[in-house]
Design a protein around this motif. Structure first.
Motif, short mmCIF file in Angstrom:
data_model
loop_
_atom_site.label_atom_id
_atom_site.label_comp_id
_atom_site.label_asym_id
_atom_site.label_seq_id
_atom_site.Cartn_x
_atom_site.Cartn_y
_atom_site.Cartn_z
N ILE A 35 6.17 67.04 34.10
CA ILE A 35 7.18 68.27 33.40
C ILE A 35 6.83 68.02 31.84
N PHE A 36 7.25 66.78 31.57
CA PHE A 36 7.17 66.56 30.23
C PHE A 36 5.96 66.56 29.38
N LEU A 37 4.89 65.94 29.91
CA LEU A 37 3.51 65.92 29.55
C LEU A 37 3.12 67.63 29.44
N LEU A 38 3.09 68.46 30.43
CA LEU A 38 2.57 69.82 30.55
C LEU A 38 3.37 70.59 29.50
N ALA A 39 4.56 70.37 29.50
CA ALA A 39 5.43 71.24 28.48
C ALA A 39 4.92 70.70 27.15
N ALA A 40 4.76 69.65 26.75
CA ALA A 40 4.46 69.13 25.48
C ALA A 40 3.03 69.56 25.13
N LEU A 41 2.04 69.78 26.13
CA LEU A 41 0.78 70.10 25.78
C LEU A 41 0.87 71.76 25.79
N ASN A 42 1.75 72.40 26.39
CA ASN A 42 1.83 73.88 26.26
C ASN A 42 2.45 74.51 24.89
N LEU A 43 3.18 73.43 24.44
CA LEU A 43 3.82 73.75 22.82
C LEU A 43 2.92 73.61 21.70
N LEU A 44 1.65 72.97 21.92
CA LEU A 44 0.78 72.65 21.04
C LEU A 44 0.10 74.13 20.61
N SER A 45 -0.74 74.65 21.47
CA SER A 45 -1.17 76.20 21.05
C SER A 45 -1.68 76.80 22.49
N VAL A 46 -1.76 77.96 22.47
CA VAL A 46 -2.40 78.52 23.46
C VAL A 46 -3.87 78.39 23.86
N LYS A 47 -4.59 77.82 22.87
CA LYS A 47 -5.93 77.22 23.01
C LYS A 47 -6.03 75.93 23.91
N VAL A 48 -4.77 75.09 23.43
CA VAL A 48 -4.55 74.00 24.25
C VAL A 48 -4.71 74.23 25.78
#
Length: 489
Positions: A147-160
């Motif tokens: 949960i924390f990993l994917l949430a953090a990655l989704n907060l970076l940018s839509v390109k990520v």
């Protein structure tokens, strides 16, 4: 970027004055094309397919073809609207624009509800898969970590997000192709396990009770599982608000739906049921492990576990993205707290990502207290929510087509085929699927939960939605005018 600014600012001019930032159009052709491929491959295929096969036998191939045809019509309807109105919020805003604000409110929140249920099931499935390699580690540890990993990655940018989906899908598609090629090799060269109950061959499709071993009723029963497997495919429409060139990208992605259905479901399961009698599939572990084992690959369970973990990660990633963007659209319409409409400096609606992470934390608790057999119920409820959203997409499309004809507006650049007959038949088919949920006892409770949910949404709309939230969404029509000199045939 200027186009994105203009689109987002005009989507809801009055009710969203507090929202001063817009989503970033960071998804390119490669991202969306692979998202289109990946949306059809999830845990519903790798493990749910065994349940569908047990219900219908080889006739499940017809269920996937019928369901796939209906989903294609839904996606063509959504694609036509997405090209005409490429906005964040997608079908929630289309329902608000063409069916009224109450319809938009109910549609948007029902999709969020669907994604929340599916995501909780997916994070739990992920923890089960990780337990195969690390049996001594508690499940909740894996759930919390992902949960924390994917949430953090989704907060970076839509390109990520787009890059994650590209690589996740590459793994899944490669695995499916390897399974089909491996299964074909077994059929052609006659490889056979010592414990196999029947020789591999096309005869397995008809020699164990025929094509319809459980009759027409078995075919109907399989639709609950089949349609659940297709759930989430509508995420492609949500990407329109963040696609660099939606008029080119969306049609290409939507038009791959028939190929995906035939390749990933019909061909894969056809090969599988040719290799093994349908009543043996899923009785001793995953059917796809059997394919790799039949080729003499000792690491088959580990290979498949890596693939299904990838599928689960992809599903959770898409759940967070889809629900978050719909919530963003709801906020811009005045149908959700305005905080959900604010975006970070990277163009990401960060509050929606945080909320989805919070919902997924419920999975940590539920995983400890809910028994394993509850997931048929979860699948049924998710199927109801999915089909309801699809019906609202179709109804919005019908209303849009009628308005185009009534007002003499420019014809759509990506029109849905066989209008209006195909749309009417598809709506009727969706009604049949909902009726099937009520016909069988193990899925009937999904209708009760769905009815209560829809009722609560109507009450919530009456009590809490005020002002501009009671108005239809304003959407710019980006249809290009017809050229003065038309090309004759």
């Amino acid at each position: 970027m200027q186009q994105a600014q203009t689109t987002a600012e005009t989507a809801a001019p009055e009710s969203t004055t507090a929202v001063e930032t817009v989503l970033n159009r960071g998804l390119n052709v490669r991202h969306i094309r692979f998202m289109a491929l990946g949306s059809a491959i999830g845990t519903g295929l790798f493990y749910g397919s065994a349940s569908a096969i047990q219900k219908a036998g080889p006739a499940v191939l017809f269920a996937y073809m019928l369901g796939g045809a209906a989903v294609f019509m839904v996606m063509r309807a959504l694609g036509e609207m997405a090209v005409r109105h490429p906005v964040s919020g997608s079908f929630g805003q289309y329902a608000s624009r063409y069916l009224g604000p109450l319809a938009g409110f109910v549609t948007g929140w029902t999709y969020v509800f669907e994604m929340a249920i599916v995501a909780i099931a997916d994070v739990t499935a992920f923890s089960i898969y990780m337990g195969f390699w690390f049996p001594s580690v508690e499940r909740w540890v894996w759930i919390l970590a992902i949960i924390f990993l994917l949430a953090a990655l989704n907060l970076l940018s839509v390109k990520v997000f787009g890059e994650l989906e590209f690589w996740f899908t590459l793994v899944k598609v490669s695995a499916i192709i390897a399974m089909i090629a491996g299964g074909a090799a077994i059929l052609v060269f006659g490889f056979q396990n010592g414990d196999a109950s029947a020789a591999p061959g096309l005869g397995n499709l008809v020699e164990h009770g025929g094509l319809f071993p459980n009759g027409f009723e078995g075919l109907l029963a399989s639709f609950a599982v089949v349609m659940f497997a297709f759930g989430g495919i509508e995420t492609i429409g949500i990407t329109a608000g963040e696609a660099a060139d939606p008029k080119k990208v969306i049609p290409k992605a939507v038009n791959t739906v028939p190929v995906r259905v035939l390749l990933f479901y019909v061909l894969t399961l056809g090969v599988l049921m040719s290799l093994f009698p349908w009543n043996d599939i899923g009785s001793s572990g995953s059917p796809f492990v059997q394919i790799f084992s039949g080729l003499g690959i000792p690491a088959a369970p580990h290979i498949l576990n890596a693939v299904v973990i990838t599928a689960a990660l992809s599903a959770i990633n898409s759940d967070i993205f889809g629900a978050g963007r719909i919530l963003f659209g709801l906020a811009r319409q005045g149908h959700a707290p305005q905080s959900f409409g604010r975006v970070s400096r990277h163009g990401v609606p960060w509050m929606t990502v945080v909320m989805m992470a919070g919902i997924l934390l419920v999975g940590v608790v539920l995983n400890a207290v809910i028994p394993e057999d509850v997931f048929l119920l979860i699948a049924s409820i998710a199927t109801f929510a999915t089909v309801w959203v699809w019906v609202m997409i179709l109804a919005s499309h019908v209303a849009m087509k009628r308005e185009i004809a009534r007002k003499g507006l420019p014809a759509s650049e990506f029109p849905s085929p066989w209008w209006p007959a195909a749309s009417v038949l598809t709506i009727g088919f969706m009604g049949l699927v909902i009726a099937v949920l009520g016909f069988f006892e193990d899925t009937r409770v999904a209708l009760y939960v769905g009815a209560v949910w829809l009722g609560l949404l109507v009450v919530a709309y009456r009590l809490w939605v005020k002002g501009n939230g009671r108005r239809r969404a304003h959407l710019d029509d980006e249809t290009s005018p017809l050229p003065v000199v038309a090309k004759t045939e």
